[in-house]
Design an enzyme around this catalytic site. Structure first.
Site, PDB file in Angstrom:
ATOM      1  N   TYR A  33       0.854  -1.205   0.000  1.00 14.60           N
ATOM      2  CA  TYR A  33       0.000   0.000   0.000  1.00 14.60           C
ATOM      3  C   TYR A  33       0.889   1.256   0.000  1.00 14.60           C
ATOM      4  CZ  TYR A  33      -3.545   3.263   1.833  1.00 14.60           C
ATOM      5  OH  TYR A  33      -4.393   4.314   2.039  1.00 14.60           O
TER       6      TYR A  33
ATOM      7  N   LYS B 177     -12.264  -0.036   5.684  1.00 16.09           N
ATOM      8  CA  LYS B 177     -12.853  -0.687   4.514  1.00 16.09           C
ATOM      9  C   LYS B 177     -14.068  -1.522   4.954  1.00 16.09           C
ATOM     10  CE  LYS B 177      -9.523   1.495   2.682  1.00 16.09           C
ATOM     11  NZ  LYS B 177      -8.160   1.047   2.503  1.00 16.09           N
TER      12      LYS B 177
HETATM   13  C1  LIG Z   1      -6.853   1.847   2.709  1.00 16.23           C
HETATM   14  C2  LIG Z   1      -5.777   0.903   3.002  1.00 16.23           C
HETATM   15  C3  LIG Z   1      -4.915   1.081   4.092  1.00 16.23           C
HETATM   16  C4  LIG Z   1      -4.952   2.291   4.970  1.00 16.23           C
HETATM   17  O1  LIG Z   1      -6.147   2.440   5.654  1.00 16.23           O
HETATM   18  P1  LIG Z   1      -6.696   3.878   6.106  1.00 16.23           P
HETATM   19  O2  LIG Z   1      -7.769   3.533   7.047  1.00 16.23           O
HETATM   20  O3  LIG Z   1      -7.136   4.573   4.853  1.00 16.23           O
HETATM   21  O4  LIG Z   1      -5.553   4.606   6.759  1.00 16.23           O
HETATM   22  C5  LIG Z   1      -3.975   0.112   4.334  1.00 16.23           C
HETATM   23  N1  LIG Z   1      -3.854  -0.968   3.542  1.00 16.23           N
HETATM   24  C6  LIG Z   1      -4.642  -1.166   2.488  1.00 16.23           C
HETATM   25  C7  LIG Z   1      -4.468  -2.386   1.661  1.00 16.23           C
HETATM   26  C8  LIG Z   1      -5.623  -0.237   2.170  1.00 16.23           C
HETATM   27  O5  LIG Z   1      -6.387  -0.429   1.093  1.00 16.23           O
END
Ligand SMILES: *Cc1c(COP(=O)(O)O)cnc(C)c1O
Length: 388
Positions: free
Chosen positions: A107, A204
């Protein structure tokens, strides 16, 4: 108990809250004691009540308990964002002079932290080809302490052979950290595949409604104290209202994911049939280079996938995206709504260059009616055909 039942029952203690079915939002900084003896009791190792707001309240503990059980670890620790969880987990295991080895498909903001912050603190950082498998060992250094994986990879969706990588890492005593956001605590069980510490961007699918930032780090008991200590030293804790919303999201995660999975596959099948598409980035589809690993290790897929198009003009790409009003252009994913955006893996990679020339588009299949989504994508492809 099956995991769908654990989603519903995990972390709930109505007996502690007058029978309330949900753990209430407990907002507090100060926790008061009435006597010196009660105050001193808070220092004892077996004390499990509140001490101070920054160390957590029952609202966040309920969330952590439920997620630890689902991921299959011993303890979970919540953070105010996924990124805070990603970097908080790494920092817990390294000192100046150590080496951190990360997948080249990591990421993006994690890569930035490693290069901008951790390197500055005297930690060596390097990256390896996500397809390396057991040959990851060629990248080990004498002080490699952390091997950091993410499968499938951010933006590019390569599947990693996690058990093979973990087996090599353990031979040199390194800790294996995995970003398990795509797999979710339901469809990938990291601790059954050699992972030591699992990280979720709960923003997510756990939250699931695009209204809270949240991260979780889950560890086996041997690694949990380091993670906990480091989180406390950084003063990181999510707020109780956000923790409550994350728990509320969690309770329906299995039902939502089933639909995200189904819709993503239908959309991917439609896109795969287009003459404008070079290839799909979608490990749950037969024929994907990572499909066999996905089938071996995962029990499901989420709503996020990518498409590599054949080279086209910017105008044609804009015509395609603009003809799909149900797919708003936006970062993040995992909420109830569909999203689309162009991503740029060619800018991110350092050791395994991205060679495709055409644009890479990332889709998130939301919970809208699938026929509406399919009609949108058909309209997009028609607009694209006309603009070519
Ligand atoms: C979005 C995401 C993150 C970070 O998460 P946030 O809550 O936006 O800080 C980390 N890893 C992956 C694979 C992501 O898609």
């Amino acid at each position: 108990m099956r995991q769908e039942t654990k989603v519903v029952t995990g972390g709930r203690h109505p007996e502690r809250f007058g029978g309330a079915v949900n753990t209430p939002v407990i907002r507090t900084s100060t926790v008061v004691a009435e006597t010196v003896a009660d105050w001193n009791r808070m220092d004892e190792p077996d004390y499990d009540g509140m001490i101070y707001g920054r160390l957590g309240t029952p609202t966040v503990w309920s969330l952590e308990e439920a997620v630890a059980e689902l991921e299959g670890g011993d303890r979970s620790f919540a953070y105010p964002s996924g990124l805070a969880a990603n970097v908080g987990a790494v920092v817990a295991f390294v000192s100046a002079g150590d080496h951190v080895l990360l997948t080249d498909s990591v990421y993006g903001p994690v890569r930035r932290f490693m290069n901008n912050v951790l390197s500055r603190m005297g930690v060596e950082v390097s990256f390896f080809d996500p397809l390396a498998g057991a040959s990851v060992k060629e990248h080990f250094r004498p002080h490699t302490k952390v091997v950091y994986v993410e499968s499938p990879g951010s933006l590019t969706f390569e599947m990693q052979d996690i058990p093979a990588i973990a087996a090599e890492a353990h031979k040199i005593g390194a800790v294996v950290l995995m970003d398990n956001t795509w797999g979710t605590p339901l469809y990938y069980k990291p601790f059954e595949h050699g992972v030591d510490v699992s990280i979720q961007s709960a923003t997510k699918y756990i939250v699931g409604h695009s209204d809270v930032m949240m991260g979780l780090v889950t560890a086996k008991s041997e690694h949990a104290p380091k993670v906990q200590r480091c989180r406390q030293d950084f003063g990181l804790i999510p707020g109780p209202d956000d923790s409550y919303l994350a728990l509320r999201g969690l309770r329906t995660m299995h039902v939502r994911l089933a639909q995200h999975q189904k819709s993503a596959l239908a959309l991917a099948d439609l896109l795969a049939g287009s003459a404008s598409v070079e290839r799909m980035l979608c490990p749950q589809r037969p024929g994907d280079p990572g499909h066999d690993l996905w089938k071996r290790d995962f029990t499901g897929a989420c709503g996020l996938f990518g498409v590599v198009f054949k080279p086209m003009s910017k105008k044609a790409l804009a015509a395609f995206i603009d003809a799909m009003p149900l797919f708003a252009i936006g970062a993040s994913w995992g909420g109830y709504e569909s999203l689309v955006m162009q991503v740029h893996p060619e800018k991110a990679r350092t050791v395994s260059p991205w060679t495709d020339k055409g644009p890479v588009i990332r889709f998130h299949a939301g919970l809208e009616n699938i026929d509406d989504l399919l009609e949108n994508v058909e309209a997009g492809l028609t607009a694209l055909g006309k603009a070519l």
